[in-house]
Scaffold this motif. Sequence first.
Motif, mmCIF file in Angstrom:
data_model
loop_
_atom_site.group_PDB
_atom_site.id
_atom_site.type_symbol
_atom_site.label_atom_id
_atom_site.label_comp_id
_atom_site.label_asym_id
_atom_site.label_seq_id
_atom_site.Cartn_x
_atom_site.Cartn_y
_atom_site.Cartn_z
ATOM 1 N N ARG A 204 0.861 -1.180 0.000
ATOM 2 C CA ARG A 204 0.000 0.000 0.000
ATOM 3 C C ARG A 204 0.898 1.229 0.000
ATOM 4 O O ARG A 204 1.890 1.284 0.731
ATOM 5 C CB ARG A 204 -0.885 -0.005 1.245
ATOM 6 C CG ARG A 204 -1.813 1.195 1.350
ATOM 7 C CD ARG A 204 -2.607 1.124 2.646
ATOM 8 N NE ARG A 204 -3.438 2.305 2.827
ATOM 9 C CZ ARG A 204 -4.131 2.565 3.919
ATOM 10 N NH1 ARG A 204 -4.077 1.726 4.953
ATOM 11 N NH2 ARG A 204 -4.862 3.664 3.993
ATOM 12 N N GLU B 216 -7.545 3.361 -6.170
ATOM 13 C CA GLU B 216 -8.275 3.341 -4.901
ATOM 14 C C GLU B 216 -9.781 3.324 -5.158
ATOM 15 O O GLU B 216 -10.249 3.679 -6.250
ATOM 16 C CB GLU B 216 -7.874 4.578 -4.070
ATOM 17 C CG GLU B 216 -8.587 4.746 -2.734
ATOM 18 C CD GLU B 216 -8.419 3.582 -1.778
ATOM 19 O OE1 GLU B 216 -8.955 2.493 -2.083
ATOM 20 O OE2 GLU B 216 -7.774 3.764 -0.726
ATOM 21 N N HIS C 153 -3.491 0.549 -3.304
ATOM 22 C CA HIS C 153 -4.168 1.332 -2.274
ATOM 23 C C HIS C 153 -4.860 0.438 -1.252
ATOM 24 O O HIS C 153 -5.054 -0.752 -1.486
ATOM 25 C CB HIS C 153 -5.183 2.260 -2.940
ATOM 26 C CG HIS C 153 -4.584 3.078 -4.039
ATOM 27 N ND1 HIS C 153 -4.116 4.351 -3.847
ATOM 28 C CD2 HIS C 153 -4.344 2.774 -5.346
ATOM 29 C CE1 HIS C 153 -3.615 4.815 -4.992
ATOM 30 N NE2 HIS C 153 -3.738 3.877 -5.916
ATOM 31 N N ASN D 262 -7.979 0.012 -0.239
ATOM 32 C CA ASN D 262 -9.167 -0.735 -0.618
ATOM 33 C C ASN D 262 -8.977 -1.615 -1.840
ATOM 34 O O ASN D 262 -9.533 -2.711 -1.901
ATOM 35 C CB ASN D 262 -10.343 0.234 -0.834
ATOM 36 C CG ASN D 262 -10.869 0.760 0.484
ATOM 37 O OD1 ASN D 262 -11.374 0.021 1.309
ATOM 38 N ND2 ASN D 262 -10.736 2.065 0.692
ATOM 39 N N SER D 263 -8.196 -1.175 -2.814
ATOM 40 C CA SER D 263 -7.956 -2.053 -3.967
ATOM 41 C C SER D 263 -7.175 -3.290 -3.529
ATOM 42 O O SER D 263 -7.446 -4.410 -3.989
ATOM 43 C CB SER D 263 -7.229 -1.307 -5.092
ATOM 44 O OG SER D 263 -6.042 -0.697 -4.657
#
Length: 236
Positions: free
Chosen positions: A8, A109, A179, A181-182
């Motif tokens: 991240r 993201e 990111h 959330n991804s």
Amino acid sequence: MSNLILIRHGESLWNKLNLFTGWVDVPLSEKGVKEALNAGELLKYWRIDVIFTSELVRAIQTAMLVMSKNYSGIPKIEHENGMMKEWSLIYGEDGERYVPTYKSWHLNERYYGQLQGLNKDKAKKIYGEEQVLLWRRSYDVAPPGGESLKDTAKRTIPYFRGKIMPELERDKNVLVSAHGNSLRSIVMHIEGLTKEEVLKLNIPTGVPLIYEYQAGKLKRMGYLYEWGYDKSLHIK
């Protein structure tokens, strides 16, 4: 056998200001740069054959800073369309080995819609703390005009299967810089997490998460911190 390395991006300037960022394209903060460089030190002796990033600068910066410490070679962004694709071709093989680097919006993201640019504490006053928490941590509830984690997974997982997995199957070590959330959606897919389990998953900034790929399966090896790191295991 090959390795998948997920990272991240380091802290961004908007993370520092406690703003919803989403697809707003802002760079790393000074702390974020340090986080990325520290990750580079941890990964210095790992062979990295191919890199995937989102199209957002904070993820690209993180990948480039990591590779500035790595001995595998120089990262080269592979442009897939137009004049940049044609004019960035390499005709000589002089100099150091390069590491192909691919950017894709599929790894961006989660899109936060109308929350983007809003301070998170201010959002709680406008919409209520419970509602903001639901948008941030639920699996299938999207903020106004934005994506839920479920929506994000609809673009990240097909890309992971179609672009990233084939490289692992060819015994390539892969670095993915993306990111919170991804990457959560990809980890959910890899580890078979339920939508309840993924809500508890938090991926720290700037710390490599390692998976080993062998015989068609990905096995989680854990986060790479300075303690417990044996560089001799990964010079290949």
